[in-house]
Scaffold this motif. Structure first.
Motif, PDB file in Angstrom:
ATOM      1  N   TRP A 141       0.843  -1.202   0.000  1.00 43.39           N
ATOM      2  CA  TRP A 141       0.000   0.000   0.000  1.00 43.39           C
ATOM      3  C   TRP A 141       0.878   1.253   0.000  1.00 43.39           C
ATOM      4  N   PRO A 142       0.848   2.055  -1.066  1.00 44.37           N
ATOM      5  CA  PRO A 142       1.618   3.306  -1.078  1.00 44.37           C
ATOM      6  C   PRO A 142       1.049   4.290  -0.062  1.00 44.37           C
ATOM      7  N   VAL A 143       1.920   4.929   0.704  1.00 48.24           N
ATOM      8  CA  VAL A 143       1.482   5.878   1.734  1.00 48.24           C
ATOM      9  C   VAL A 143       2.256   7.178   1.606  1.00 48.24           C
ATOM     10  N   ARG A 144       1.709   8.229   2.219  1.00 49.64           N
ATOM     11  CA  ARG A 144       2.346   9.544   2.226  1.00 49.64           C
ATOM     12  C   ARG A 144       2.603   9.959   3.671  1.00 49.64           C
ATOM     13  N   TYR A 145       3.779  10.487   3.908  1.00 45.52           N
ATOM     14  CA  TYR A 145       4.174  10.922   5.245  1.00 45.52           C
ATOM     15  C   TYR A 145       4.432  12.417   5.260  1.00 45.52           C
ATOM     16  N   ARG A 146       4.313  12.992   6.461  1.00 44.70           N
ATOM     17  CA  ARG A 146       4.804  14.335   6.711  1.00 44.70           C
ATOM     18  C   ARG A 146       5.503  14.335   8.060  1.00 44.70           C
ATOM     19  N   GLU A 147       6.578  15.086   8.160  1.00 41.83           N
ATOM     20  CA  GLU A 147       7.389  15.103   9.372  1.00 41.83           C
ATOM     21  C   GLU A 147       7.316  16.441  10.096  1.00 41.83           C
ATOM     22  N   ALA A 148       6.438  17.329   9.627  1.00 40.67           N
ATOM     23  CA  ALA A 148       6.208  18.614  10.286  1.00 40.67           C
ATOM     24  C   ALA A 148       4.714  18.882  10.280  1.00 40.67           C
ATOM     25  N   LEU A 149       4.246  19.627  11.278  1.00 39.59           N
ATOM     26  CA  LEU A 149       2.817  19.903  11.386  1.00 39.59           C
ATOM     27  C   LEU A 149       2.633  21.317  11.918  1.00 39.59           C
ATOM     28  N   ASP A 150       2.078  22.192  11.075  1.00 35.07           N
ATOM     29  CA  ASP A 150       1.768  23.560  11.475  1.00 35.07           C
ATOM     30  C   ASP A 150       0.265  23.691  11.707  1.00 35.07           C
ATOM     31  N   PRO A 151      -0.166  24.687  12.486  1.00 32.53           N
ATOM     32  CA  PRO A 151      -1.600  24.832  12.771  1.00 32.53           C
ATOM     33  C   PRO A 151      -2.470  25.040  11.545  1.00 32.53           C
TER      34      PRO A 151
END
Length: 321
Positions: free
Chosen positions: A62-72
């Motif tokens: 299953w291809p997935v997408r990640y993010r390593e930062a989170l802004d409001p």
């Protein structure tokens, strides 16, 4: 709906997959550096019981997408927060200044007061639920587990808000049935001691997987759970509101233990779930047993089976990287 799964644990991954199948836009938040470690796809080997009683095996990359930062201003509509209960305070502290306008689904074990457990997260942006799936990542990186056909939702003494109804609809669109618990706080605590009873005996054997088919050890786990019911009363919980949840522990073990042994060896979703919990270093089962025992001691409730199992969980282990 735009959905962020917090972390890439078993529950986040299984439900992220199911929610994406329901037509939603799913990403994962992971710690800096983890995306490269995880790679751009997850190998799944699941028993999916949403549409067939005995489940349908799904094997896929299953291809997935990640993010390593989170802004409001991240733009997510829903953040699914499913972390081990002993990591919840850390997770809510991270999310509180970054939640933005998203609804946060708190989706896992809680042993404290739920409103205290969410820390500084805004109460009016919270939905409460509990997964009905399980499994584990093997040494080969494959996620083996099972997805049951329903998911649990509840409130803390009031009707669901518009946000909560919207979250429920998302899970319906993923082909899941909803089970509503009007006293969700109490349901969470019943579930917690149920886990503690079975985990205590699984840890004694080395892992939960070794309980599968072991009638005698399952009997001890059920009795350990029964001994924890007075702890819930000591906490002020009215067990009459949770007759269904405690029935397994109050019923005669000559009946329930063999039935549970049969389920764990013959019913695919249950068998796979137990088999996947084979990591002898898993921390959450230890933390659940430790916290249940600490509360029993604080309130002066005798729990001899949990006490006897203490050498197998007394020393907390560090989460592996």
């Amino acid at each position: 709906m735009k959905i962020l799964m917090f972390g890439r644990g078993v529950i986040a991954t299984v439900y992220g997959w199911a929610l994406q199948q329901g037509g939603h836009d799913v990403e994962f938040y992971v710690r800096p550096g983890r995306a490269a470690t995880y790679g751009d796809a997850v190998d799944l080997d699941l028993v999916d019981a949403r549409h067939r009683l005995w489940g349908q095996r799904v094997v896929e990359k299953w291809p997935v997408r990640y993010r390593e930062a989170l802004d409001p201003d991240h733009g997510f509509d829903l953040i699914v927060l499913s972390v081990p209960h002993h990591r919840l305070a850390e997770a809510t502290a991270f999310l509180a200044p970054r939640v933005g306008q998203a609804t946060v689904l708190v989706f896992g074990n809680i042993w404290t007061e739920p409103l205290a457990a969410i820390g500084a997260l805004p109460v009016d942006q919270i939905a409460w639920g509990f997964p009905q799936a399980g499994g584990g990542f093997g040494a080969d990186g494959v996620l083996r587990g099972a997805l049951l056909p329903s998911v649990v939702f509840g409130t803390l003494g009031r009707p669901p808000t518009d946000r909560e109804r919207a979250v429920r609809q998302v899970f319906r669109e993923a082909g899941l049935r909803l089970k509503e618990q009007p006293d969700f706080r109490g349901w969470l605590w019943v579930h917690f001691v149920s886990d503690a009873g079975l985990f205590s005996q699984g840890l004694r054997l080395g892992s939960l997987s070794k309980l599968a088919g072991a009638t005698g050890d399952l009997r001890e786990g059920l009795l350990a759970g029964r001994e924890l019911l007075p702890l819930l009363k000591a906490r002020g919980l009215d067990l009459r509101r949770h007759r269904g949840g405690v029935l397994l522990f109050r019923a005669p073990t000559w009946l329930t233990a063999p039935a549970l042994a049969w389920l764990t060896t013959h019913v695919a979703p249950v068998r796979v779930n137990f088999a996947a919990h084979s990591d002898p270093e898993a921390q959450e089962p230890r933390e659940i047993c430790r916290d249940a025992l600490a509360e029993a001691r604080r309130l002066g409730v005798a729990v001899p089976r949990l006490e006897a199992a203490e050498p197998h969980f007394a020393r907390a282990k560090t989460d592996r990287v």
